[in-house]
Write a protein that holds these residues in place. Structure first.
Motif: not given
Lengths: 261, 240
Positions: A38-39, A43-44, A46-48, A50-54
């Motif tokens: 996965i490119p 970052r991806v 980390t984004g995931f 963030y989404v979970l915690l958010g």
């Protein structure tokens, strides 16, 4: 405070479990079928996170603050004692007596939709793809008006006890007619906006309202009449989003005419 | 400094309408004080933090992931694998969806009440599980149809009209107790994580296939995912 943290922990675990199937499917297709990394993997991931915690923070915050109050208000507003006001309790109730319920339904439908994370996501994407013709706020307000109208009409249906499918079928007919007149580029997005409106914030509050109303209006069954508000909330945004696009087109063409003169 | 605070202010603005509506009805219509104010303020703060993190994560993780998978499948050129992925994504994200679990438990209660199934725990659990399976299958199928539409460039309204006819016809034959649940099930299947991922996938596909417009062809996957469950749940109500 420790109770809150414990709650947050449980909800985070729950969210991780919800996401697990998605992660497994993506990971297996990525490694077995696509066979390429996965490119920007870091970052991806980390984004995931963030989404979970958010989402966990979001849900716990709602459950701590807004749901109990919204639930309580739905019960109080549908309480026959409140609806009668200072009048005589023996009077029979008419549908007009529920005016505060309709207003509450419309405004809570509007307000929860504005805060709906899935709708924000779709609106961001739509603004990107349309090159700014559709604005994030324009779309969100259009959808929110649709949900407000829909839920308000839905509570009217529960009060009057008319069959749900008459409304839904009439709504479908309107959607099909409007599809013929709306700009072609908006149609798919408008249809999508029906489904995205109803998730994390709207469903619990609206369900509480529907069940509360069905249990206090004489002659309604909670099991049969308590449902259906979500269906209204998914139908009306299609109409208002197409309307929004028609309005934007009309305003643009009016401006063009002025320039020509 | 401003670019750190800014997203939080935005999130607070998103939440403001709910706060206004609830305060107005509580203070002016019901004329009661707001209970547990400090608990509510903590909750609001958490919602603001959560929404900010979610949107940041969306742009870093979910959107790029959906798009990069769409490009990878388009480059690979295998429609079969793409459709299989579409089905797995629809099915997998729906079967574990908490809102669906709640709705199917409620539906089992209704069915037991109406005497369609026995009032035993086992009968209700198997009914609820069957319903979940039905909805998950229908969402998987919906994403497959939606992806096919993007590949072929079919106009979305034709498919949706056929779907509406399906809903109307099924409504005439389905038992009345199931109709409300069926209509609602369309709305509950699409979760907050699925929506951005599926939208990015659709838009990514439409932008990587020549002749497709991401605006007219890229959206629409969610629409199918909210339509097919209504038909399938009514069918389930008729068969069981």
């Amino acid at each position: 405070m420790s109770g809150l943290l414990l709650h947050l922990w449980h909800v985070t675990l729950g969210t991780i479990l919800d996401v697990l199937p998605i992660v497994i499917i993506i990971f297996s297709f990525q490694s077995l079928v696509i066979r390429q990394p996965i490119p920007h993997m870091k970052r991806v991931v980390t984004g995931f996170i963030y989404v979970l915690l958010g989402l966990a923070f979001f849900l716990v915050g709602l459950e701590e603050a807004l749901f109990p109050l919204g639930d309580l208000m739905a019960k109080q507003l549908t309480d026959p004692a409140f609806i009668h006001g200072t009048g005589n309790l023996s009077d029979t109730l008419h549908w007009q007596d529920y005016k505060w319920v309709y207003l509450f339904a419309a405004s809570i439908g509007f307000a929860t939709t504005v805060a709906e994370p899935a709708l924000i996501a779709v609106a961001i994407k739509a603004q990107d793809v349309s090159g700014g013709t559709i604005s994030v706020w324009g779309l969100r307000i259009a959808v929110a008006i649709g949900v407000g109208l829909g839920i308000s009409l839905g509570t009217f249906r529960i009060v009057t006890g008319t069959p749900l499918h008459y409304y839904i079928i009439a709504g479908y007919v309107l959607v099909i007619i409007q599809t013929g007149y709306a700009p072609r580029s908006i149609i798919a997005l408008a249809y999508d906006s029906g489904g995205v409106t109803t998730s994390t914030v709207t469903v619990p509050l609206v369900t509480a309202l529907g069940l509360g109303l069905a249990s206090t209006v004489p002659g309604r069954s909670v099991l049969i009449d308590g449902f259906g508000l979500i269906a209204f909330a998914s139908l009306f945004p299609m109409l208002t989003v197409m309307g929004y696009a028609q309005l934007s087109r009309w305003r643009a063409s009016r401006n063009n005419v002025r320039v020509d003169e | 400094m401003l670019h750190i605070i800014r997203p939080f202010i935005d999130s607070f603005r998103d939440l403001l309408p709910i706060i206004l509506v609830i305060s107005f009805f509580q203070l002016f219509v019901l004329q009661q004080p707001i209970p547990h104010l400090e608990k509510i303020l903590t909750g609001v703060l958490m919602v603001v933090i959560g929404l900010t993190l979610f949107i940041r994560g969306l742009e870093m993780g979910l959107f790029p992931l959906g798009e990069s998978m769409a490009y990878a499948f388009a480059r690979k050129g295998s429609v079969l694998w793409l459709l299989l992925f579409a089905f797995a994504l629809g099915f997998g994200t729906t079967i574990a969806e908490p809102a669906l679990i709640a709705v199917s438990a409620k539906a089992a209660e209704i069915a037991a009440e109406a005497g369609v199934i026995g009032k035993t725990r086992a009968a209700m659990e198997s009914y609820a599980f069957g319903l979940r399976l039905t909805v998950a299958l229908s969402v998987g199928l919906a994403i497959v149809i939606g992806v096919m539409r993007i590949i072929r460039g079919w106009p979305i309204q034709n498919l949706i009209i056929v779907g509406y006819l399906g809903v109307v016809v099924m409504t005439m034959f389905a038992p009345p107790e199931i109709i409300g649940i069926a209509y609602d099930s369309g709305g509950v299947t699409t979760s907050t994580i699925t929506v951005p991922l599926v939208t990015a996938l659709g838009v990514g596909l439409a932008s990587s296939i020549r002749g497709r417009n991401p605006m007219t062809d890229g959206f629409g996957l969610i629409a199918f995912a909210s339509l097919t469950p209504m038909i399938f749940v009514m069918a389930y109500g008729m068969v069981v």
